[in-house]
Design an enzyme around this catalytic site. Structure first.
Site, mmCIF file in Angstrom:
data_model
loop_
_atom_site.group_PDB
_atom_site.id
_atom_site.type_symbol
_atom_site.label_atom_id
_atom_site.label_comp_id
_atom_site.label_asym_id
_atom_site.label_seq_id
_atom_site.Cartn_x
_atom_site.Cartn_y
_atom_site.Cartn_z
ATOM 1 N N CYS A 66 58.576 66.396 -44.916
ATOM 2 C CA CYS A 66 58.047 65.867 -43.662
ATOM 3 C C CYS A 66 57.771 66.972 -42.641
ATOM 4 O O CYS A 66 56.842 67.760 -42.835
ATOM 5 C CB CYS A 66 58.993 64.792 -43.144
ATOM 6 S SG CYS A 66 58.157 63.524 -42.191
ATOM 7 N N ARG A 86 49.543 65.837 -38.029
ATOM 8 C CA ARG A 86 50.886 65.487 -37.590
ATOM 9 C C ARG A 86 50.917 64.020 -37.165
ATOM 10 O O ARG A 86 49.975 63.553 -36.508
ATOM 11 C CB ARG A 86 51.237 66.403 -36.411
ATOM 12 C CG ARG A 86 52.664 66.453 -36.102
ATOM 13 C CD ARG A 86 52.986 67.639 -35.198
ATOM 14 N NE ARG A 86 54.171 67.302 -34.466
ATOM 15 C CZ ARG A 86 54.213 67.061 -33.172
ATOM 16 N NH1 ARG A 86 53.146 67.171 -32.429
ATOM 17 N NH2 ARG A 86 55.341 66.714 -32.610
ATOM 18 N N ILE A 96 58.625 58.523 -42.302
ATOM 19 C CA ILE A 96 58.991 58.382 -40.884
ATOM 20 C C ILE A 96 58.129 59.357 -40.073
ATOM 21 O O ILE A 96 58.337 60.572 -40.130
ATOM 22 C CB ILE A 96 60.490 58.705 -40.667
ATOM 23 C CG1 ILE A 96 61.366 57.828 -41.566
ATOM 24 C CG2 ILE A 96 60.857 58.513 -39.201
ATOM 25 C CD1 ILE A 96 62.833 58.229 -41.597
ATOM 26 N N ARG A 97 57.177 58.821 -39.341
ATOM 27 C CA ARG A 97 56.240 59.672 -38.566
ATOM 28 C C ARG A 97 55.774 60.860 -39.419
ATOM 29 O O ARG A 97 55.788 62.005 -38.995
ATOM 30 C CB ARG A 97 56.895 60.182 -37.279
ATOM 31 C CG ARG A 97 57.071 59.094 -36.242
ATOM 32 C CD ARG A 97 57.593 59.638 -34.931
ATOM 33 N NE ARG A 97 58.861 60.318 -35.087
ATOM 34 C CZ ARG A 97 59.083 61.587 -34.779
ATOM 35 N NH1 ARG A 97 58.121 62.327 -34.280
ATOM 36 N NH2 ARG A 97 60.262 62.103 -34.955
ATOM 37 N N HIS A 125 61.036 61.302 -47.355
ATOM 38 C CA HIS A 125 62.410 61.779 -47.179
ATOM 39 C C HIS A 125 63.332 61.377 -48.333
ATOM 40 O O HIS A 125 64.079 60.393 -48.203
ATOM 41 C CB HIS A 125 62.993 61.184 -45.891
ATOM 42 C CG HIS A 125 62.379 61.723 -44.641
ATOM 43 N ND1 HIS A 125 62.862 62.835 -44.002
ATOM 44 C CD2 HIS A 125 61.309 61.308 -43.928
ATOM 45 C CE1 HIS A 125 62.122 63.083 -42.923
ATOM 46 N NE2 HIS A 125 61.170 62.172 -42.867
ATOM 47 N N GLU A 158 66.026 62.706 -49.092
ATOM 48 C CA GLU A 158 67.424 62.894 -48.663
ATOM 49 C C GLU A 158 67.973 61.643 -47.975
ATOM 50 O O GLU A 158 69.174 61.542 -47.762
ATOM 51 C CB GLU A 158 67.533 64.137 -47.756
ATOM 52 C CG GLU A 158 67.076 63.962 -46.317
ATOM 53 C CD GLU A 158 65.560 63.959 -46.144
ATOM 54 O OE1 GLU A 158 64.824 63.990 -47.141
ATOM 55 O OE2 GLU A 158 65.113 63.903 -44.975
HETATM 56 N N1 GLN Z 1 56.464 63.845 -36.712
HETATM 57 C C1 GLN Z 1 57.396 64.896 -36.979
HETATM 58 C C2 GLN Z 1 56.814 66.266 -36.643
HETATM 59 O O1 GLN Z 1 55.735 66.343 -36.171
HETATM 60 C C3 GLN Z 1 57.852 64.860 -38.415
HETATM 61 C C4 GLN Z 1 58.653 63.608 -38.693
HETATM 62 C C5 GLN Z 1 59.721 63.768 -39.706
HETATM 63 O O2 GLN Z 1 60.065 64.867 -40.148
HETATM 64 N N2 GLN Z 1 60.298 62.666 -40.100
HETATM 65 O O3 GLN Z 1 57.423 67.259 -36.844
#
Ligand code: GLN
Length: 185
Positions: free
Chosen positions: A71, A100, A129-130, A164, A166
């Protein structure tokens, strides 16, 4: 520096590896591999620069230190980042262009069953997640896709994931990384 490192420590140790937290250039000495965790890429690179870790880390990965990036870690490694901070620095070592938060904000987090290379058709639970969206790739091998976009890639001794592992109890990708780190350079 920041982010989901404790979860990676747990997964790596369960996969049979010994771990060390890396917070300065000296901590890189003698490592077989490094994990760049999820978290907040802008904060990570800012802290790495402040601690004098960015350039030594780039050198170590260029020299073949096995790397697992998840991520935000993928963003830190990427050749090109859109929708980053204006002065967002990175390592520029992974031949992907990422957007991003390309899957939306925190509320748009989701889980998807992914078909990953080398898993004999069994799926892997991908927790997003994002996450960064991989918009284009160069000299990488795509290990998994979701909705037509790569979500797992490898390039030499680097494995980079938009999701993720983990945060699951599934150790397959951590085991794969440990194998890669233990293989002769
Ligand atoms: N949106 C985050 C970033 O720009 C990354 C999100 C994440 O690692 N779960 O770094």
């Amino acid at each position: 520096m920041q982010g989901a490192f404790a979860e990676h420590v747990r997964a790596l140790e369960s996969a049979g590896a010994r771990t060390r937290l890396v917070r300065s250039a000296a901590d890189l000495d003698g490592l077989d591999g490094i994990v760049l965790p999820g978290g907040e890429s802008t904060t990570m690179t800012m802290l790495m620069e402040r601690m004098g870790l960015l350039e030594p880390l780039r050198g170590a990965i260029q020299q073949g230190m096995a790397t697992l990036a998840t991520c935000a870690g993928m963003i830190v490694l990427a050749r090109e980042v859109t929708d980053g901070m204006a002065d967002q620095k990175g390592l520029g070592l992974l031949d992907v262009a990422v957007r991003r938060n390309g899957y939306g904000r925190q509320v748009d987090s989701f889980e998807a069953q992914l078909k990953v290379e080398g898993m004999n058709g069994k799926t892997f639970p991908g927790v997003f997640i994002r996450s960064p969206l991989v918009e284009s790739t160069g000299a990488v091998t795509v290990m998994a896709e979701h909705d037509g976009h790569p979500v797992a890639v490898r390039q030499g001794r680097i494995i980079a994931l938009c999701f993720h592992p983990e945060l699951t109890n599934d150790l397959r990708l951590h085991r794969e990384f440990v194998r890669l780190a233990m293989a002769q350079r």
